[in-house]
Design an enzyme around this catalytic site. Structure first.
Site, PDB file in Angstrom:
ATOM      1  N   LYS A  75      -6.961   7.640  -5.322  1.00 32.69           N
ATOM      2  CA  LYS A  75      -7.315   7.505  -6.712  1.00 32.69           C
ATOM      3  C   LYS A  75      -8.308   6.347  -6.868  1.00 32.69           C
ATOM      4  CE  LYS A  75      -5.574   4.240  -8.679  1.00 32.69           C
ATOM      5  NZ  LYS A  75      -5.592   2.930  -8.001  1.00 32.69           N
TER       6      LYS A  75
ATOM      7  N   HIS B 135       0.011   6.731  -4.836  1.00 31.04           N
ATOM      8  CA  HIS B 135       1.039   6.220  -3.923  1.00 31.04           C
ATOM      9  C   HIS B 135       2.341   5.870  -4.636  1.00 31.04           C
ATOM     10  CE1 HIS B 135      -0.317   2.131  -5.042  1.00 31.04           C
ATOM     11  NE2 HIS B 135       0.823   1.703  -4.568  1.00 31.04           N
TER      12      HIS B 135
ATOM     13  N   LYS C 295       6.922   6.067  -3.633  1.00 29.68           N
ATOM     14  CA  LYS C 295       7.908   4.971  -3.670  1.00 29.68           C
ATOM     15  C   LYS C 295       9.288   5.578  -3.907  1.00 29.68           C
ATOM     16  CE  LYS C 295       4.748   1.539  -5.590  1.00 29.68           C
ATOM     17  NZ  LYS C 295       4.728   0.302  -4.822  1.00 29.68           N
TER      18      LYS C 295
ATOM     19  N   ASP D  94      -7.473   2.038 -13.136  1.00 32.45           N
ATOM     20  CA  ASP D  94      -6.844   1.658 -11.869  1.00 32.45           C
ATOM     21  C   ASP D  94      -5.335   1.915 -11.887  1.00 32.45           C
ATOM     22  OD1 ASP D  94      -6.806   0.498  -9.269  1.00 32.45           O
ATOM     23  OD2 ASP D  94      -6.056  -1.373 -10.126  1.00 32.45           O
TER      24      ASP D  94
ATOM     25  N   HIS E 126      -0.918   5.674 -11.911  1.00 36.91           N
ATOM     26  CA  HIS E 126       0.474   5.317 -11.608  1.00 36.91           C
ATOM     27  C   HIS E 126       1.384   5.313 -12.851  1.00 36.91           C
ATOM     28  CE1 HIS E 126      -1.383   4.323  -7.907  1.00 36.91           C
ATOM     29  NE2 HIS E 126      -1.722   3.086  -8.190  1.00 36.91           N
TER      30      HIS E 126
ATOM     31  N   LYS F 187      -3.176  -7.883 -14.295  1.00 40.35           N
ATOM     32  CA  LYS F 187      -3.265  -8.727 -13.101  1.00 40.35           C
ATOM     33  C   LYS F 187      -3.156 -10.177 -13.546  1.00 40.35           C
ATOM     34  CE  LYS F 187      -5.529  -5.585 -10.047  1.00 40.35           C
ATOM     35  NZ  LYS F 187      -4.468  -5.205  -9.098  1.00 40.35           N
TER      36      LYS F 187
HETATM   37  C1  BG6 Z   1      -3.387   0.320  -6.531  1.00 35.92           C
HETATM   38  C2  BG6 Z   1      -4.345  -0.409  -7.400  1.00 35.92           C
HETATM   39  O1  BG6 Z   1      -3.518   1.706  -6.690  1.00 35.92           O
HETATM   40  O2  BG6 Z   1      -2.077  -0.077  -6.854  1.00 35.92           O
HETATM   41  C3  BG6 Z   1      -4.170  -1.906  -7.273  1.00 35.92           C
HETATM   42  O3  BG6 Z   1      -5.679  -0.045  -7.076  1.00 35.92           O
HETATM   43  C4  BG6 Z   1      -2.743  -2.298  -7.518  1.00 35.92           C
HETATM   44  O4  BG6 Z   1      -5.033  -2.607  -8.153  1.00 35.92           O
HETATM   45  C5  BG6 Z   1      -1.812  -1.458  -6.668  1.00 35.92           C
HETATM   46  O5  BG6 Z   1      -2.585  -3.658  -7.205  1.00 35.92           O
HETATM   47  C6  BG6 Z   1      -0.372  -1.715  -7.010  1.00 35.92           C
HETATM   48  O6  BG6 Z   1       0.416  -1.066  -6.078  1.00 35.92           O
HETATM   49  P1  BG6 Z   1       1.794  -1.681  -5.597  1.00 35.92           P
HETATM   50  O7  BG6 Z   1       2.314  -0.646  -4.647  1.00 35.92           O
HETATM   51  O8  BG6 Z   1       1.467  -2.996  -4.945  1.00 35.92           O
HETATM   52  O9  BG6 Z   1       2.612  -1.834  -6.819  1.00 35.92           O
END
Ligand code: BG6
Length: 491
Positions: A148, A178, A182, A235, A240, A340
């Site tokens: 993504k 991803h 999880k 993002d 997500h 962030k």
């Molecule tokens: C990614 C984003 O897909 O997911 C990042 O591009 C983000 O910016 C990350 O930090 C967060 O993933 P996780 O698994 O660390 O929660």
């Protein structure tokens, strides 16, 4: 055992490969999940030999292997590693790749092409692979994994999808989110559909609102090249967080097979009330971090991060209010939020229940009855908590909040990274945890009106101090004054 394959990583020296893909492959190796002849090919611009790549992989793994690097596992993994040097846009490099894939007698006939590169390259790489016949499945399977964000907006996603489909069939394409890998996110499904108790309450009659929030203490690290111009909405929220929303809101699927599951998720996305342009500011909020302090250390603002344009208006914080117009959820707000450089790293699904219909305790010392909450903490540790009201001991009628904690709180963070599960699914040909194009398309439809308006407002963006929970102005999204963000299990 899985079928052996040649797994080619485009972007093999990038952030994703180093932080996620290589450690995942190492852990799969350690768990004995890679079939004997499986090969892992790095593809990149460096003029490296196989030995250089093996040394680089070892360096990347040194800090990232769980429980330290096991020399025997590393030796087995290194024996699989090969490197093909070339540029992503250079047809001759793909000729070399084909030769490598066809030349060696021990090379498996099944192939996975993992595109861990900027999304703008996906279309071209797919075409160059196809030009060498590497999309062909007559001898073994050939699968394309794309990260993504899939596209930049609705229109570009559509164009990209058509471009990929000219060379690869839908059964060959694996669109990664991803979060779906999880185990804590998958637990939302188990929690909902393996327990009967909550189902009668899981609707507009009992639920006041739902919050899905993902906070990160880290900044954008060295990812300005990717992040600047993309921003938090694309993002995190478009992918997500909307995926988590679908799992919370979906109807029970007829089965757990990939199509049944994805059909139900699409129905949720399709039912999300479109946000008209004039209502964008009532539904969405964005901001950017400025310099601040985190755990006692000074941290720079977004504009001071290396590689970020000095007048960038890219949001590092985004919040969105959505309504799902179906029988179960009509008029229940879903608040999504991510940022962030927030005060802590935590992902949480928080469900607030309505007040009881009768104010039975109005004439007692109880000033205000707190609502019930159900909290599903996704990370860093998996935890489930219910907040209920009980009577305080004593002569007066007062209440206090009691917390029922699921024992999973003590399990700590999950030991398996999402990428391990997802790479294995690609090798096994299981699409359940990957996005079907219509999901991506409907998710873009949700955020597109917001992105379009924000794109016209590039002169100003609110800021928040790094190390805080973001700007108070984000509270304007709430429907009522008694609603507020839950930052974690305790706050
Ligand atoms: C990614 C984003 O897909 O997911 C990042 O591009 C983000 O910016 C990350 O930090 C967060 O993933 P996780 O698994 O660390 O929660």
């Amino acid at each position: 055992m899985n079928e052996p394959c040649a797994l080619v990583i485009f972007g093999s020296t990038g952030n994703l490969a180093r932080n996620k893909l290589l450690p995942a492959l190492y852990h799969l190796e350690a768990a004995g999940q890679l079939a004997g002849p499986t090969r892992i090919l790095g593809f990149g611009r460096r003029n490296w030999s196989d030995g250089d790549w093996q040394a680089e992989v070892e360096r990347a793994l040194a800090e990232r292997a769980r429980g330290g690097l096991d020399p025997e596992v590393l030796r087995r993994l290194a024996a699989r590693l090969q490197f093909v040097s070339g540029d992503l846009t250079e047809p001759e490099a793909f000729v070399r790749l084909r030769e490598r894939l066809r030349g060696d007698g021990g090379m498996p006939v099944n192939r996975v092409f993992y595109l861990a590169v900027a999304p703008s390259h996906y279309g071209e790489v797919a075409e160059l692979l196809a030009a060498e016949g590497l999309n062909d499945q007559s001898d073994g399977w050939s699968r394309l994994v794309v990260e993504k964000p899939f596209g930049f907006d609705l229109e570009s996603a559509q164009i990209l999808d058509e471009r990929l489909h000219r060379r690869f069939g839908e059964d060959q394409i694996y669109r990664i989110d991803h979060y779906l890998g999880k185990s804590t996110v998958q637990n939302v499904l188990v929690f909902r559909f393996a327990n009967l108790m909550l189902e009668p309450l899981w609707n507009r009659n009992y639920i006041d609102h739902v919050q899905i929030s993902h906070g990160e203490a880290r900044g954008i690290e060295e990812r300005a090249g990717f992040y600047d111009g993309v921003g938090a909405m694309r993002d995190m929220i478009q992918s997500h967080l909307l995926q988590m929303l679908t799992l919370v809101a979906m109807e029970p699927p007829p089965s757990l097979d990939a199509e049944a599951l994805r059909d139900e998720k699409v129905k949720v996305l399709r039912s999300i009330r479109p946000i008209p342009r004039q209502a964008v500011h009532a539904h969405a909020f964005r901001a950017q971090y400025r310099a601040g302090e985190l755990k006692g250390a000074k941290v720079p603002g977004y504009l001071e991060e290396p590689g970020v344009g000095h007048n960038s208006a890219t949001e590092t914080y985004a919040a969105l209010k959505l309504y799902i117009d179906n029988w179960r959820w009509r008029n229940v707000p879903f608040y999504l939020r991510t940022g962030k450089r927030l005060a802590a790293t935590n992902s949480l699904i928080a469900i607030r229940f309505k007040h009881p219909p009768q104010q039975l305790f109005r004439h007692t010392a109880i000033e205000q009855l707190e609502p019930n909450w159900l909290l599903l903490n996704i990370q860093p540790n998996e935890c489930m908590r219910v907040e209920i009201q009980v009577k305080q001991p004593g002569l007066q009628m007062r209440t206090q909040t009691e917390r029922l904690d699921a024992s999973t709180c003590t399990l700590g963070s999950s030991q398996i990274d999402a990428y391990e599960a997802l790479i294995l699914d690609v090798i096994e040909g299981d699409h359940s945890l990957f996005l079907r194009y219509d999901e991506v398309n409907w998710a873009w439809r949700v955020v597109d009106p917001v992105l379009k308006l924000w794109a016209t407002e590039r002169d100003f963006i609110q800021t928040y101090s790094a190390g805080t929970w973001g700007p108070g102005e984000a509270n304007r999204l709430f429907d009522r004054d008694d609603q507020d963000w839950r930052n974690g299990l305790d706050g």
